[in-house]
Design a protein around this motif. Structure first.
Motif, short mmCIF file in Angstrom:
data_model
loop_
_atom_site.label_atom_id
_atom_site.label_comp_id
_atom_site.label_asym_id
_atom_site.label_seq_id
_atom_site.Cartn_x
_atom_site.Cartn_y
_atom_site.Cartn_z
N LEU A 1 13.21 -0.69 4.62
CA LEU A 1 12.72 0.68 4.76
C LEU A 1 11.33 0.67 5.37
N SER A 2 11.04 1.70 6.11
CA SER A 2 9.67 1.84 6.61
C SER A 2 8.77 2.21 5.43
N PHE A 3 7.47 2.04 5.60
CA PHE A 3 6.52 2.39 4.55
C PHE A 3 6.67 3.86 4.15
N ASP A 4 6.76 4.75 5.15
CA ASP A 4 6.87 6.19 4.86
C ASP A 4 8.17 6.52 4.13
N ASP A 5 9.27 5.88 4.53
CA ASP A 5 10.55 6.13 3.85
C ASP A 5 10.51 5.64 2.41
N MET A 6 9.91 4.45 2.21
CA MET A 6 9.82 3.90 0.86
C MET A 6 8.92 4.78 -0.01
N GLU A 7 7.81 5.24 0.57
CA GLU A 7 6.90 6.11 -0.19
C GLU A 7 7.60 7.42 -0.56
N HIS A 8 8.34 7.98 0.37
CA HIS A 8 9.09 9.22 0.10
C HIS A 8 10.11 8.99 -1.02
N MET A 9 10.82 7.87 -0.96
CA MET A 9 11.83 7.56 -1.97
C MET A 9 11.19 7.40 -3.35
N MET A 10 10.06 6.68 -3.43
CA MET A 10 9.41 6.48 -4.73
C MET A 10 8.88 7.80 -5.29
N HIS A 11 8.32 8.65 -4.42
CA HIS A 11 7.85 9.96 -4.89
C HIS A 11 9.01 10.81 -5.37
#
Length: 110
Positions: free
Chosen positions: A39-49
């Motif tokens: 996952l890209s950083f932004d996608d991973m951050e979105h998923m965790m949020h």
């Protein structure tokens, strides 16, 4: 897939993340074809949020076991992050978790 997961499943995610953080990851040499699904950083951050918000917003639907498991998992993650301190070259998942759980202005989105 969050809408298909039970409260118990979602609370178990936090315990699993803490467990994964304490396991040693094998070092990869060179570029590997296994990295194509990352996952890209932004996608991973979105998923965790999204997982955090779902956990926080659904807390009133949880039983004692689910609340305990989610809280204990998050506490273990924070403990691991605080013990390690900020490191250079910290992997993206730890950066995201540090921002999400250790920041002082952490609040779920409703």
């Amino acid at each position: 897939y969050l809408e298909d997961m039970s409260r118990r499943d979602i609370s178990a995610v936090w315990a699993r993340i803490a467990l994964l953080m304490t396991k040693r990851q094998p070092k990869q040499r060179g570029k590997s074809s296994h990295n194509t699904g990352k996952l890209s950083f932004d996608d991973m951050e979105h998923m965790m949020h999204k997982i955090f918000n779902d956990t926080a917003n659904g807390i009133e639907d949880c039983g004692a076991r689910e609340i305990t498991e989610a809280t204990l998992g998050m506490a273990k993650i924070v403990t691991i992050l605080l013990q390690q301190g900020k490191r250079r070259g910290e992997d993206s998942s730890r950066v995201i978790l540090r921002r999400l759980l250790v920041s002082k202005d952490m609040k779920p989105n409703r």
